[in-house]
Design a protein around this motif. Structure first.
Motif, short mmCIF file in Angstrom:
data_model
loop_
_atom_site.label_atom_id
_atom_site.label_comp_id
_atom_site.label_asym_id
_atom_site.label_seq_id
_atom_site.Cartn_x
_atom_site.Cartn_y
_atom_site.Cartn_z
N UNK B 668 32.15 -22.54 -16.50
CA UNK B 668 32.07 -23.42 -15.33
C UNK B 668 30.25 -23.66 -15.28
N UNK B 669 30.14 -24.71 -14.73
CA UNK B 669 28.65 -25.10 -14.33
C UNK B 669 28.20 -24.16 -13.10
N UNK B 670 26.80 -24.03 -13.25
CA UNK B 670 26.52 -22.90 -12.25
C UNK B 670 25.38 -23.65 -11.43
N UNK B 671 25.35 -23.56 -10.32
CA UNK B 671 24.12 -24.33 -9.43
C UNK B 671 23.46 -23.31 -8.76
N UNK B 672 22.05 -23.74 -8.81
CA UNK B 672 21.10 -23.01 -8.11
C UNK B 672 20.81 -23.56 -6.72
N UNK B 673 20.56 -22.99 -5.81
CA UNK B 673 20.45 -23.48 -4.34
C UNK B 673 18.94 -23.26 -3.93
N UNK B 674 18.25 -24.44 -3.22
CA UNK B 674 16.99 -24.23 -2.88
C UNK B 674 16.92 -24.94 -1.54
N UNK B 706 18.85 -29.34 1.35
CA UNK B 706 19.43 -28.46 0.33
C UNK B 706 19.50 -29.11 -0.99
N UNK B 707 18.85 -28.33 -1.92
CA UNK B 707 18.51 -28.83 -3.26
C UNK B 707 19.74 -28.13 -4.15
N UNK B 708 20.53 -28.58 -4.78
CA UNK B 708 21.42 -28.07 -5.57
C UNK B 708 21.11 -28.34 -7.06
N UNK B 709 20.70 -27.52 -8.05
CA UNK B 709 20.45 -27.86 -9.22
C UNK B 709 21.37 -26.93 -10.06
N UNK B 710 21.79 -28.08 -11.18
CA UNK B 710 22.62 -27.33 -12.19
C UNK B 710 21.92 -26.51 -13.07
N UNK B 711 21.91 -25.27 -13.32
CA UNK B 711 21.14 -24.58 -14.19
C UNK B 711 21.95 -23.95 -15.33
N UNK B 712 23.47 -24.25 -15.34
CA UNK B 712 24.25 -23.79 -16.30
C UNK B 712 24.18 -24.91 -17.37
N UNK B 713 25.23 -24.60 -18.27
CA UNK B 713 25.51 -25.61 -19.39
C UNK B 713 26.24 -26.69 -19.42
N UNK B 714 27.38 -26.27 -18.33
CA UNK B 714 28.61 -27.31 -17.97
C UNK B 714 27.98 -28.24 -17.35
N UNK B 715 28.63 -29.44 -17.25
CA UNK B 715 28.54 -30.64 -16.33
C UNK B 715 29.39 -30.33 -15.05
N UNK B 716 28.51 -30.78 -13.86
CA UNK B 716 29.17 -30.29 -12.49
C UNK B 716 29.90 -31.59 -12.39
N UNK B 717 31.35 -31.42 -12.02
CA UNK B 717 32.25 -32.63 -11.78
C UNK B 717 32.46 -32.98 -10.25
N UNK B 824 26.19 -19.92 11.11
CA UNK B 824 26.98 -20.54 10.45
C UNK B 824 26.95 -20.37 8.82
N UNK B 825 28.08 -20.76 8.23
CA UNK B 825 27.97 -20.65 6.90
C UNK B 825 28.38 -21.86 6.00
N UNK B 826 27.36 -22.41 5.20
CA UNK B 826 27.75 -23.71 4.37
C UNK B 826 28.47 -23.29 3.14
N UNK B 827 29.46 -23.42 2.91
CA UNK B 827 30.15 -23.17 1.43
C UNK B 827 30.24 -24.37 0.75
N UNK B 828 29.62 -24.33 -0.62
CA UNK B 828 29.81 -25.09 -1.51
C UNK B 828 30.85 -24.87 -2.57
N UNK B 829 31.80 -25.83 -2.75
CA UNK B 829 32.68 -25.62 -3.85
C UNK B 829 32.55 -26.58 -5.03
N UNK B 830 32.39 -25.89 -6.10
CA UNK B 830 32.17 -27.02 -7.33
C UNK B 830 32.77 -26.54 -8.75
N UNK B 831 32.98 -27.55 -9.25
CA UNK B 831 33.73 -27.03 -10.62
C UNK B 831 33.25 -28.05 -11.70
N UNK B 832 33.80 -27.75 -12.73
CA UNK B 832 33.28 -28.51 -14.05
C UNK B 832 33.44 -27.93 -15.30
N UNK B 833 33.35 -28.73 -16.33
CA UNK B 833 33.67 -27.90 -17.90
C UNK B 833 34.83 -27.59 -17.70
N UNK B 834 35.22 -26.31 -18.98
CA UNK B 834 36.42 -26.05 -19.45
C UNK B 834 37.12 -25.55 -18.22
#
Lengths: 139, 940
Positions: B668-674, B706-717, B824-834
């Protein structure tokens, strides 16, 4: 008086062993350990016939050149072994018996202690002092 | 006679000794092949009789033992078989001479001899000689056994003739005085005509005839002769020979009672014809048989008729008597220092009998006696042999511990300092054999469950000796294995000092030969299983072991219990172990990693250093699953003191699970949050990736990027954002968190390395009006409000409170400083790749914590009648509780500037209809009216 006194658990490992400090402790470990063979043999022989009224005192287990080894087994199969010097001829069977009885009484006290876990090494000071009274005084 | 035969047993009394020796140069291997074939003919049935002759073959026999042959005929060498190589006819005469020379050694006692010549062919080999057999080679000698049988028969004929000759000696003839070597000088000058001397000769001869009868297979005759000999010898106090006669009686009785032999498995005999016949008769206990009166026979010399009608069973000793007679015999032997070997052997024979009778206690007494028999100066080898035999005999009677003790003594004897070339291998082998006696197995699994068994002090000693012996043997691998075992199983019994010493020597050994997990096989078939150090460090109970997955390095860590989480292929995964170090010094654990099965798993080993006797210490083991599927965590591997161990969870004490299964999902892709705001401590209740916290004045709005960076290898969809305000008692007006995701979504799909920014507005609009002081003030002024219905429900509720006013006003001083917290909690749900294909997604959550400070207070509300009756003036006393200057603006009114901690009256004209509304919702809507600006920000 005794040169070594040992209490051995039902599963044949030592709960307590004390010997006169002048001689090698390990030697007595071996002496007492090998005496268990005789204890086992004695109780296996007696066990069939007189399981109920078996006498706790097992008598002389075996004489060695330097020592005489006496045995005693409680009903819960805890064994007491007393090693006395062979040269000490003044000791009679009766005295050995009374030593075992004293030892047994003191051991019962140890077992009555709610903080004592059966099977743990005996560290009771009261027991230790009773044993001290029966040991050859080191001088 | 100085060399005892420790293997002797009672039935050996009916055998004859045949020595088989190589002559000249015979290859050892070939010799023993022939020897084995010869020795296979250990009993021969004699033609035309029901008798059997038993043979003991020896390839080595000390001639001084032969000298005792008259005393006990089974010690006498009666046959000689020489084995020789002879390649040419020229050598033959020389060979023949040497054969004669060899015969001389046992000359006086030999009945017959044979020479087996190998390699000779031709004329010489064709001569027919009974005493020489020619074979072309060691491989081509088919009739060796036949030859030996013939030879045995010829021995039997001589034996039988001797027996008859001796048995029928007339009393008138002068009977030869048989004696043992050390007696010879005692007889010099003795009156050979005295009655006493004659009786002695008779008694000894009787005994001798008894021996011969026994050897010749005439058991019953032997018994009778022995009985008579005992009577004769007892009357003349010839103790040594009396002992021998008694022992003969015992031997014959043992042979009668135990046709199977007493030597145990190794010496088991084939059931022979004669013993079978004996056995048949044995089952007639009530047979009317007459006991011969030995006394009646003595006076008439040795002419007694010892034919078959003489009592059988009655002459034979009962099982009880055998032991009594053995005791007696041994006590007689004990009178003679030179008969030590005889005494020792008698003890051993008696023990073997007792072992069969299962009378261990008595047997141990015999053995105890045997221990103290002094044989004079023994060579080291003899000592070893003696202790080994004692050990074997103790084992035979079931005294495992005694047996182990003597075996250990024998082992120590192998390496005694007096020995120039210590036999460490033999020592080690013997030590290994003592293990069962000390209830010690070398498999650590036997120790992992339950309490320690056995006698720790002696076990410890034995293990130390094993370590030392294996080291001296030149097998460091073994030492390491034994030392590891010692450390693992005996840890509880080692003092701090010993722990240090043991680990130091272990490190010394492993520096030369690192310990591993392979099974060490010893040449004799014993296998030493590997010893994993499950106690160094000790893993705390597995149920407290928590497994984390880290999807995004340290930023996103989801802690879930064992089965309810998944790992992601290609991502670093963590397992946390709680361990502690039981050692009194720092423990360095290297190469610690996970043991897994199922999925390709790349373990990333860790090295750690645990402080001395640490408490529970968390250790994080990481690795990367390379494929998707189910992975089972079986355990962990470590390397401590140079010994690498694989510790399986199933073998650990107190750990109930035998591993755990984790599903590895496709990547799955992996996001880093700043965030634009600095990070803060996590919120208390939730598991969050990260948190921010900020301070706002009531009514203020701030933007968080909030900056989300895809630090994984998969593409975020896909990307979704939800928020959840944590339960709070505060009444919240409007939206706490607002955002616009459209811009971010337009950047999707997000490739590896790219990032998106999401602005989130945080606005805090809270009700600070619940302050009692404010309401109390209102209440006081209530009189001035005209047209107020007395029946107002709020007023009724409020009234009783006024009574507590003094208390309330006290508290009011602090209440201006009240800070309210919103979470409060902000929740990001994301997915991508296989992983997206299979429906997996990841969550990333951000905690937001806002401390809201009050900005302005309306401390007093009152009304004044206006010019028009439909209108009134609303008077609001506004208090600035901040430390900043602020501007207050309202609709169609001029701005009011409030300095820090300043209170001003603000007037507003309302219609009556408005007024009522305003009055009861009082300050709350007013907050909405007010734009709070911090002057320091320069915004009005």
């Amino acid at each position: 008086m005794a040169v070594c006194i040992a209490v051995i658990a039902k599963e044949n490992y030592p709960l307590y062993i004390r010997s006169v400090p002048t001689q090698g402790e390990l030697k007595f470990h071996y002496t007492v350990h090998t005496s268990l063979d005789v204890v086992e043999e004695k109780i296996s022989g007696v066990g069939k016939a007189l399981a109920d009224q078996r006498e706790l005192y097992l008598g002389l287990l075996y004489p060695t050149e330097d020592y005489k080894v006496y045995g005693y087994m409680t009903n819960s199969k805890v064994k007491f072994v007393i090693v006395v010097d062979s040269s000490n001829t003044s000791l009679r069977d009766n005295e050995i018996r009374s030593m075992f009885r004293k030892l047994h009484n003191s051991f019962t006290d140890v077992m009555c202690n709610p903080f004592y876990n059966p099977g743990d090494p005996i560290q009771s000071k009261a027991f230790d002092s009773i044993v001290s009274t029966m040991m050859v005084q080191a001088f | 006679m100085s060399v005892p035969d420790y293997m002797q047993c009672a039935e050996d009394h009916q055998t004859v000794v045949v020595v088989v020796q190589p002559m000249g140069i015979v290859p050892e291997e070939q010799f023993f092949r022939i020897y084995k074939r010869i020795a296979s003919v250990s009993q021969v049935s004699i033609r035309d009789s029901q008798r059997v002759l038993f043979i003991r073959f020896r390839h080595h026999y000390p001639p001084e033992n032969n000298e005792w042959g008259d005393f006990q005929t089974h010690r006498k060498v009666v046959g000689l078989i020489s084995v020789t190589s002879c390649n040419t006819a020229k050598e033959w005469p020389q060979t023949s001479d040497r054969f004669h020379g060899q015969k001389e050694v046992f000359g006086s006692t030999l009945y017959d001899s044979r020479l087996l010549v190998f390699g000779l062919q031709g004329e010489v080999a064709e001569q027919q000689r009974t005493d020489v057999a020619f074979y072309p080679s060691y491989d081509d000698c088919p009739d060796v056994e036949k030859r030996v049988e013939d030879f045995v028969e010829s021995i039997f004929i001589v034996l039988e003739s001797k027996r008859l000759d001796r048995a029928t000696d007339k009393s008138g003839d002068k009977i030869q005085m048989l004696c043992v070597p050390f007696e010879k000088k005692d007889f010099v000058g003795l009156d050979t005509d005295s009655r006493h001397y004659k009786k002695r000769c008779q008694g000894r001869m009787r005994k001798h005839v008894g021996d011969l009868c026994l050897q010749a297979g005439m058991l019953q005759d032997a018994l009778v002769h022995y009985h008579m000999a005992v009577e004769l010898l007892r009357s003349v106090n010839d103790f040594l020979w009396l002992g021998a006669a008694l022992e003969g009686l015992c031997s014959a009785s043992v042979i009668f009672h135990y046709p199977g032999g007493t030597a145990g498995k190794s010496g088991a005999r084939k059931p022979s014809v004669s013993s079978a016949a004996d056995a048949g008769k044995r089952h007639r206990p009530g047979a009317q048989e007459v006991l011969i009166d030995p006394g009646a026979l003595t006076s008439s010399g040795i002419s007694a008729d010892t034919s078959a009608e003489i009592g059988r069973a009655k002459n034979c000793l009962s099982q009880e008597d055998i032991i009594e007679k053995y005791k007696e015999a041994i006590s007689y032997y004990g009178k003679y220092k030179s008969a030590g070997v005889i005494e020792l052997e008698a003890c051993i024979k008696a023990v073997r009998v007792l072992a069969i009778q299962k009378r261990a206690m008595e047997a141990s007494e015999f053995l105890q006696n045997a221990v103290y028999i002094n044989l004079g100066q023994l060579s080291e080898e003899e000592k070893i042999q003696r202790y080994s035999v004692l050990s074997e005999l103790y084992e035979l009677i079931g005294f495992q511990r005694k047996s182990a003790f003597f075996k250990r003594v024998a082992a120590m004897q192998c390496v005694a300092p007096t020995i120039p070339e210590p036999g460490w291998k033999a020592c080690y082998k013997l030590l290994l054999e003592t293990l069962p006696g000390y209830s010690l197995s070398l498999d650590p699994k036997d120790f992992s469950k339950g309490t320690h068994r056995g006698w720790a002090a002696v076990q410890l000693r034995l293990l130390h000796e094993l370590v030392y012996a294996s080291r001296r043997m030149g097998n460091p691998g073994l030492s390491v294995r034994h030392l590891s075992f010692l450390l693992q199983t005996m840890l509880d019994f080692l003092s701090d000092q010993e722990k240090k010493e043991v680990t130091q020597s272990l490190e010394n050994y492993t520096s030369k030969c690192p310990g591993g997990m392979e099974v060490i096989s010893l040449p004799d078939g014993l296998k030493l299983p590997p010893v994993p150090f499950t106690k160094l460090p000790i893993l705390n109970a597995f149920h407290s072991l928590c497994i984390y997955t880290v999807c995004c390095f340290s930023l996103m860590c989801v802690c879930v219990c064992v089965a309810d989480f998944q790992w992601v292929q290609g991502d670093v995964c963590e397992v946390q172990l709680m361990v502690y170090n039981p050692m009194p010094f720092e423990l360095r654990v290297e190469n610690m990693g996970l043991l897994t099965s199922g999925v390709d798993f790349e373990s990333l080993p860790a090295a750690l250093s645990l402080p001395a006797e640490s408490g529970l210490y968390p250790v994080t083991l990481v690795g990367v699953p390379r494929t998707a599927g189910n992975i089972t965590i079986n355990g962990y591997h470590t390397s401590v003191f140079g010994v690498s161990s694989d510790c399986l969870l199933e073998g650990l004490v107190g750990v109930k699970s035998s591993g755990c299964m984790v599903e590895v999902v496709p990547s799955l892709p992996r996001l880093q949050l700043c965030t634009s705001l600095p990070r803060s401590a996590h919120l208390s209740s939730e598991d969050l990736s990260t948190s921010v916290s900020l301070q706002l004045f009531n009514g203020e709005t701030q933007q968080l990027t909030i900056t989300l960076e895809n630090i994984g290898t998969e593409t975020l969809n896909t990307l979704e954002l939800t928020s959840k305000t944590l339960s709070t008692k505060e009444k919240l007006f409007g939206e706490f968190l607002t955002w616009d995701l459209q811009d971010a979504l337009s950047h999707l799909p997000l490739k590896s390395g790219q990032s998106v920014s999401i602005p989130v507005n945080i606005s805090a609009k809270l009700d600070f009006s619940g302050q009692e002081s404010l309401l109390n003030d209102l209440n006081d002024d209530g009189i001035s409000v005209t047209g107020l219905p007395v029946s107002s429900p709020l007023r009724q509720v409020l009234k009783p409170r006024t009574e507590n006013k003094p208390v309330g006003s006290d508290a009011s001083k602090n209440e201006f400083n009240h800070v309210k917290t919103l979470e409060a909690v902000l929740t990001f749900k994301y997915s991508g790749g296989a992983g997206q294909v299979e429906g997996y997604y990841r969550e990333l959550s951000l905690g937001v914590r806002v401390d809201v400070e009050p900005s302005v207070f309306f401390t007093r509300v009152s009304t004044l009648p206006a010019t028009s009756t439909r209108q009134c003036h609303l008077l609001l006393d506004v208090f600035n509780s901040t430390e900043h200057e602020l501007t207050l603006s309202a609709k169609n009114n001029q701005d009011l500037v409030l300095h820090a901690s300043e209170c001003q009256r603000y007037t507003h004209t309302h219609t009556h209809s408005h007024r009522l509304l305003l009055h009861w919702r009082d300050v709350t809507p007013s907050v909405q009216l007010i734009e709070v600006c911090r002057l320091s920000d320069g915004i009005t």
